[in-house]
Enzyme design. Structure first.
Site, PDB file in Angstrom:
ATOM      1  N   CYS A  74     -19.542   6.895 -47.124  1.00  0.00           N
ATOM      2  CA  CYS A  74     -20.494   7.903 -47.582  1.00  0.00           C
ATOM      3  C   CYS A  74     -21.418   7.235 -48.588  1.00  0.00           C
ATOM      4  O   CYS A  74     -20.948   6.698 -49.596  1.00  0.00           O
ATOM      5  CB  CYS A  74     -19.742   9.067 -48.230  1.00  0.00           C
ATOM      6  SG  CYS A  74     -20.792  10.306 -49.024  1.00  0.00           S
ATOM      7  N   CYS A 183     -27.631   7.665 -44.959  1.00  0.00           N
ATOM      8  CA  CYS A 183     -26.504   8.605 -44.939  1.00  0.00           C
ATOM      9  C   CYS A 183     -25.717   8.343 -43.674  1.00  0.00           C
ATOM     10  O   CYS A 183     -26.309   8.187 -42.596  1.00  0.00           O
ATOM     11  CB  CYS A 183     -27.010  10.045 -44.978  1.00  0.00           C
ATOM     12  SG  CYS A 183     -25.727  11.308 -44.732  1.00  0.00           S
TER      13      CYS A 183
END
Length: 257
Positions: A74, A183
Site C-alpha cells: 500500500c 496506488c
C-alpha cells in the site's frame, strides 16, 4: 530463521493483490498470507496517526501467523508508516512507493503524471522523493473515489470512466509521456486507462520492483524449500470482491481483525 515461514502482505483492501501476484509469479514456492483491510479502505483519506495504527494492527495479525517478512503493499501505508513499523518490529519490511525514478529518468518531455491517493501525495516521504527530480515537471492528481469503486467491484462502471477522464485529460493536455500509478489498487484500472490516454504514454507501477526486492531480501533470510504452499487470503469484509479479483481457484476467508 525457518525458511518455510510465510511472507505476509497487507493492503487497505484488494489493491495489494496486484503486488501479491507479482511476488507469487516470481517466487511461486513461497507461502504467502494476504491481508485485506477493506473495512478501513481507503487509507488515503485518513490521518497519519490512523494509518500508522492500522498498519501496526495488520502487522500484529501477520506476526501471529508467523510471517518471516512483511510486504506493505500500500503506497499510503508505506509513505506514512513504514519508518514507524521498522522501528517498532524486529522483522524485515518491504514497502511500495510511486515509481517516480524510472518515469523521470526516461521521460523525453520532462513532464510526468502521477495518480495517487491524498495520503501518498501529501506524505513527507513522497515530497522528499520528488525533490530529487526538480528538472522534471510532476503533475500530481489525487484519485478521489477510485479505491472505493474498485473495492465495490465497479471497475468498469460509468462512474469510474467519468472519474478517469477527469483526472487523465489534464495530464494528456500537459504533454506527459509517463503516467505513474501511485496506488496498488490502480493497476486494475490499466485497461480503462489505456482507452483514454494516447499510446505513446507509458504506464508505470511498482509491482515487479517490489517482487524483486522481496527476492533480494530472501537471499539474506532464506527461501522457502517447500513447493506445496497454497496462498491464504483474509479480508474483514465480504470476500466476494476479492474472490472475483483473484479468480475461482483461491479461497478467501472473512475474518475480523
Amino acid at each position: 530463521m525457518d525458511n518455510n515461514k510465510p511472507i505476509g502482505v497487507f493492503d487497505s483492501g484488494i489493491g495489494g493483490t496486484s503486488i501479491w501476484k507479482e511476488i507469487h509469479n516470481l517466487l511461486p514456492n513461497e507461502k504467502t498470507i494476504y491481508l485485506a483491510d477493506s473495512k478501513n479502505a481507503p487509507y488515503g483519506e485518513k490521518s497519519k496517526e490512523d494509518i500508522i495504527r492500522l498498519s501496526m494492527k495488520n502487522t500484529d495479525f501477520l506476526l501471529k501467523m508467523d510471517c518471516k517478512l512483511i510486504v506493505v503493499a500500500c503506497n499510503t501505508a508505506t509513505t506514512n508508516a513504514i519508518r514507524e513499523l521498522r522501528a517498532h518490529y524486529d522483522i524485515p519490511f518491504i514497502g511500495i512507493e510511486p515509481a517516480i525514478k524510472p518515469a523521470a529518468t526516461n521521460s523525453k518531455t520532462q513532464i510526468i503524471g502521477i495518480l495517487a491517493t491524498k495520503g501518498t501525495l501529501n506524505s513527507e516521504l513522497f515530497h522528499k522523493t520528488t525533490e530529487i527530480y526538480h528538472h522534471t515537471k510532476i503533475i500530481e492528481q489525487i484519485g478521489y473515489g477510485l479505491v472505493e469503486l474498485i473495492e465495490n467491484g465497479q471497475i468498469e462502471s460509468p462512474e469510474m470512466n467519468q472519474l478517469l477522464h477527469s483526472y487523465l485529460e489534464p495530464m494528456i493536455e500537459a504533454n506527459i509521456d509517463f503516467l505513474v500509478l501511485g496506488c496498488s489498487h490502480y493497476p486494475y484500472l490499466i485497461p480503462q486507462i489505456r482507452k483514454i490516454i494516447p499510446n505513446h504514454i507509458h504506464i508505470i507501477d511498482s509491482g515487479l520492483a517490489v517482487a524483486r526486492q522481496t527476492q533480494n531480501v530472501l537471499t539474506e533470510i532464506g527461501f522457502n524449500t517447500d513447493n506445496n504452499n497454497k496462498p491464504i487470503f483474509y479480508t474483514n469484509t465480504n470476500p466476494k470482491v476479492l474472490e472475483n479479483i483473484l479468480g475461482s481457484k483461491y479461497i478467501v476467508q472473512e475474518k475480523d481483525f
